[in-house]
Motif scaffolding. Structure first.
Motif, mmCIF file in Angstrom:
data_model
loop_
_atom_site.group_PDB
_atom_site.id
_atom_site.type_symbol
_atom_site.label_atom_id
_atom_site.label_comp_id
_atom_site.label_asym_id
_atom_site.label_seq_id
_atom_site.Cartn_x
_atom_site.Cartn_y
_atom_site.Cartn_z
ATOM 1 N N GLN A 289 48.846 21.420 -24.615
ATOM 2 C CA GLN A 289 47.761 21.021 -23.715
ATOM 3 C C GLN A 289 46.961 22.255 -23.276
ATOM 4 O O GLN A 289 46.451 22.988 -24.111
ATOM 5 C CB GLN A 289 48.313 20.208 -22.552
ATOM 6 C CG GLN A 289 48.890 18.862 -23.022
ATOM 7 C CD GLN A 289 49.302 17.942 -21.916
ATOM 8 O OE1 GLN A 289 49.503 18.316 -20.776
ATOM 9 N NE2 GLN A 289 49.441 16.648 -22.249
ATOM 10 N N ASP A 290 46.858 22.524 -21.959
ATOM 11 C CA ASP A 290 46.001 23.628 -21.509
ATOM 12 C C ASP A 290 46.610 25.003 -21.747
ATOM 13 O O ASP A 290 45.988 26.027 -21.439
ATOM 14 C CB ASP A 290 45.626 23.453 -20.032
ATOM 15 C CG ASP A 290 46.849 23.395 -19.120
ATOM 16 O OD1 ASP A 290 47.984 23.525 -19.631
ATOM 17 O OD2 ASP A 290 46.671 23.200 -17.903
ATOM 18 N N ARG A 291 47.823 25.047 -22.320
ATOM 19 C CA ARG A 291 48.446 26.332 -22.647
ATOM 20 C C ARG A 291 48.185 26.719 -24.102
ATOM 21 O O ARG A 291 48.739 27.699 -24.607
ATOM 22 C CB ARG A 291 49.953 26.279 -22.395
ATOM 23 C CG ARG A 291 50.327 26.072 -20.921
ATOM 24 C CD ARG A 291 51.845 26.079 -20.694
ATOM 25 N NE ARG A 291 52.491 24.981 -21.405
ATOM 26 C CZ ARG A 291 53.390 25.155 -22.355
ATOM 27 N NH1 ARG A 291 53.751 26.361 -22.722
ATOM 28 N NH2 ARG A 291 53.940 24.118 -22.956
ATOM 29 N N TYR A 292 47.348 25.941 -24.783
ATOM 30 C CA TYR A 292 47.105 26.180 -26.214
ATOM 31 C C TYR A 292 46.372 27.498 -26.446
ATOM 32 O O TYR A 292 45.363 27.808 -25.810
ATOM 33 C CB TYR A 292 46.284 25.054 -26.814
ATOM 34 C CG TYR A 292 45.925 25.301 -28.268
ATOM 35 C CD1 TYR A 292 46.824 24.997 -29.281
ATOM 36 C CD2 TYR A 292 44.695 25.877 -28.603
ATOM 37 C CE1 TYR A 292 46.511 25.249 -30.605
ATOM 38 C CE2 TYR A 292 44.376 26.127 -29.923
ATOM 39 C CZ TYR A 292 45.300 25.821 -30.931
ATOM 40 O OH TYR A 292 44.986 26.073 -32.231
ATOM 41 N N THR A 293 46.925 28.299 -27.355
ATOM 42 C CA THR A 293 46.239 29.466 -27.921
ATOM 43 C C THR A 293 46.592 29.510 -29.401
ATOM 44 O O THR A 293 47.587 28.899 -29.844
ATOM 45 C CB THR A 293 46.701 30.792 -27.268
ATOM 46 O OG1 THR A 293 48.099 30.994 -27.569
ATOM 47 C CG2 THR A 293 46.496 30.762 -25.748
#
Length: 590
Positions: free
Chosen positions: A529-533
């Motif tokens: 989710q918003d931790r995607y890199t």
């Protein structure tokens, strides 16, 4: 010799050797047909009218009908007979003071059948004492867990002549065996209820004309059978022809007879009275027949359950088999109206699983509400008791909505903050299992060296890349997930859990689903989710290959312990190779 003449003569023979009194009294009026046959036997000198005994000439006349030997099938694991079959083969159960197979051996020997061969497989070593005690012979069926008893008969084909075919778990109230038999037959009796046995129709001469399952009543096949040399030769030919295609690999031998009644010599039904032949398919059947099993089963498994629940053995009822998993065998039981499930550890698992660590993980998983089913686990022997969940479904790998449910649980697990001093290290653990394999066969791993080097290279790329270890499950394939009707999700079976890289949980779900790269990318992005890199994405793609490799090596080890891994082994090998190349290509293009 006509059939009724044979039966009269054989009755005189049995009376003369002390197997009961002769049932054909010369001074008793029989049916006209029998009286005519008896008169003929007297006339040709087979029976002496003066002393009502069989003559030497009569004994010679029986010689073509002599039973040469017996083959007892005892290779199967009797998986329906939980829980006792986990501890010993069913043929070794003691019923009314006698072991089933020993009672049958003695009955055969009392009838003059001294040449006895037993086909062994499951826990075969437990039968070996019979060789010294009774002089029996053994044939070993190493495929007992992947083929049915046709394989046992094929391995014993050189023994098949005028032969009794028996099963080790039959109990005969009266000795059914004879030194002489007239024609090939299958024993059985009439029943008034639906059973799991094979039902038959016969003609006026009792020749079997039809065999089928699932009737409400009728005549069923039960107990032993007898094959003449002619029948044996014909059946061996059918078995040899089937070796090319394996149609009957997973069938009982009766199904080959059923499908070939017109291609075999006549096969007859020999009816016995009710209460003479017993076969115990389930533990509850045995409890009804022998009341000693209500109070004291001599079973360590029953004792374990009794101690956990502080109950009596007779309170533990309604045993049901659960399909064997890749690692263990389980069964369901009931106490006071509640169902529980007992996990029995598989052979060889003690070398790769810490039961102490598993128990700690079970306690922690219950505390955070991810696995509320846990009741008790034994750290020394590896058995476990849980609450049985009757209504649930496994996730659908093709449903992204199910994937979201699964990933929400994994995020909750991974963010629980629980730290442990143990955990799966898939690369290092795979190396340890490789060493165990090489101890058994030094060159067995050589063909996988290229794949191993690629996985090792990929693993080094993930070290210290910022993805932190956390509380992980380690075995996230879909049979370990339970989606309940109300939407709640339970994650069970924590044997491979611990403080590990979260890539093993995300990656193994991808591996078992055999997702393509775009499906894997979608799955990983939903997890992050918003931790995607891009760096984290690479890490989880790399761990998809690493964990696939771990399970591939694990499968090789399990097969070396006698388990059958089937296509799962090849799937893990395929996914390891596919994803290692993909991940290495990502790195090279960055």
């Amino acid at each position: 010799m006509k059939r009724n003449e044979f039966h009269i003569l054989n009755s005189f023979y049995n009376g003369s050797i002390g197997r009961g009194s002769c049932s054909y009294d010369l001074n008793c009026n029989k049916s006209l047909h029998d009286q005519e046959a008896l008169n003929n036997l007297i006339k040709i000198g087979f029976v002496s009218q003066s002393d009502s005994k069989i003559t030497e000439l009569g004994i010679e006349a029986l010689e073509p009908y002599r039973v040469n030997n017996a083959v007892i099938l005892a290779a199967g694991a009797s998986t329906r007979f939980m829980p006792l079959a986990l501890e010993q083969p069913k043929g070794l159960f003691e019923v009314k003071g006698e072991k089933l197979i020993e009672r049958q051996i003695c009955q055969l020997q009392d009838a003059g059948i001294k040449n006895i061969t037993i086909v062994l497989g499951y826990k075969k070593e437990m039968f070996y004492y019979l060789e010294d005690k009774y002089g029996v012979n053994f044939v070993i069926n190493e495929s007992f867990n992947i083929k049915n008893n046709i394989e046992s008969l094929y391995l014993a084909k050189d023994k098949l002549r005028n032969t009794y075919i028996c099963v080790s778990d039959s109990y005969f109230a009266e000795n059914p065996f004879n030194q002489y038999e007239y024609q090939p037959f299958y024993a059985g009796m009439r029943v008034l209820e639906k059973t799991n046995e094979m039902y038959v129709d016969t003609d006026e001469n009792e020749r079997i004309t039809l065999m089928e399952k699932n009737r409400k009543s009728g005549r069923v096949l039960l107990g032993h059978s007898f094959w003449t040399a002619e029948f044996s030769k014909a059946f061996i030919k059918l078995m040899e022809d089937d070796r090319k295609v394996g149609k009957y690999n997973h069938s009982f031998w009766e199904w080959m007879v059923k499908d070939n009644l017109n291609n075999l010599p006549p096969f007859y039904f020999k009816e016995y009275s009710s209460g003479n032949i017993y076969e115990f398919d389930y533990f509850e059947d045995l409890r009804k027949f022998d009341t000693q099993y209500l109070g004291h089963t001599h079973s360590e498994i029953i004792r374990n359950i009794k101690l956990v629940f502080r109950c009596d053995e007779e309170d533990i009822v309604n045993f049901r088999n659960v399909s064997e998993g890749m690692t263990n065998t389980s069964f369901v039981f009931e106490i006071n109206g509640t169902d529980y499930i007992y996990r029995h550890p598989g052979d060889g698992t003690e070398s790769i699983i810490s039961r102490k660590n598993e128990k700690m993980s079970l306690i922690k998983a219950k505390e955070i509400g991810i696995d509320p089913t846990y009741i008790y686990a034994d750290i020394n022997e590896g058995w476990k008791i849980s609450v049985f969940i009757p209504e649930f479904r496994e996730p659908d790998y093709n449903s992204f909505e199910d994937s979201k449910k699964i990933l929400e649980v994994l995020r909750r697990l991974h963010s629980s903050g629980i730290k442990l001093d143990y955990g799966m290290q898939p690369w290092e653990d795979a190396l340890k299992m490789e060493e165990l394999l090489r101890e058994k066969s030094p060159n067995c791993f050589d063909e996988y060296e290229i794949l191993k080097r690629k996985i090792g290279r990929l693993y080094k790329m993930t070290i210290n890349d910022g993805v932190e270890k956390c509380f992980c499950h380690g075995d996230t394939y879909k049979p370990n997930w339970m989606i309940q009707p109300d939407g709640r999700v339970i994650l069970i079976d924590w044997e491979y859990s611990g403080y590990s890289d979260p890539g093993i949980d995300v990656g193994y779900y991808i591996v078992d689903a055999m997702y393509d790269f775009d499906e894997a990318e979608r799955f990983i992005k939903e997890y992050l989710q918003d931790r995607y890199t891009e760096k984290r994405f690479f890490h989880f793609m790399a761990y998809t290959a690493i964990i696939a490799y771990y399970w591939f090596v694990w499968a090789l080890y399990r097969e070396s312990c006698g388990a059958v891994m089937g296509e799962a082994l090849m799937n893990w090998h395929e996914m390891a190779g596919k994803y290692v190349d993909y991940a290495l290509n990502i790195e090279e293009n960055d």
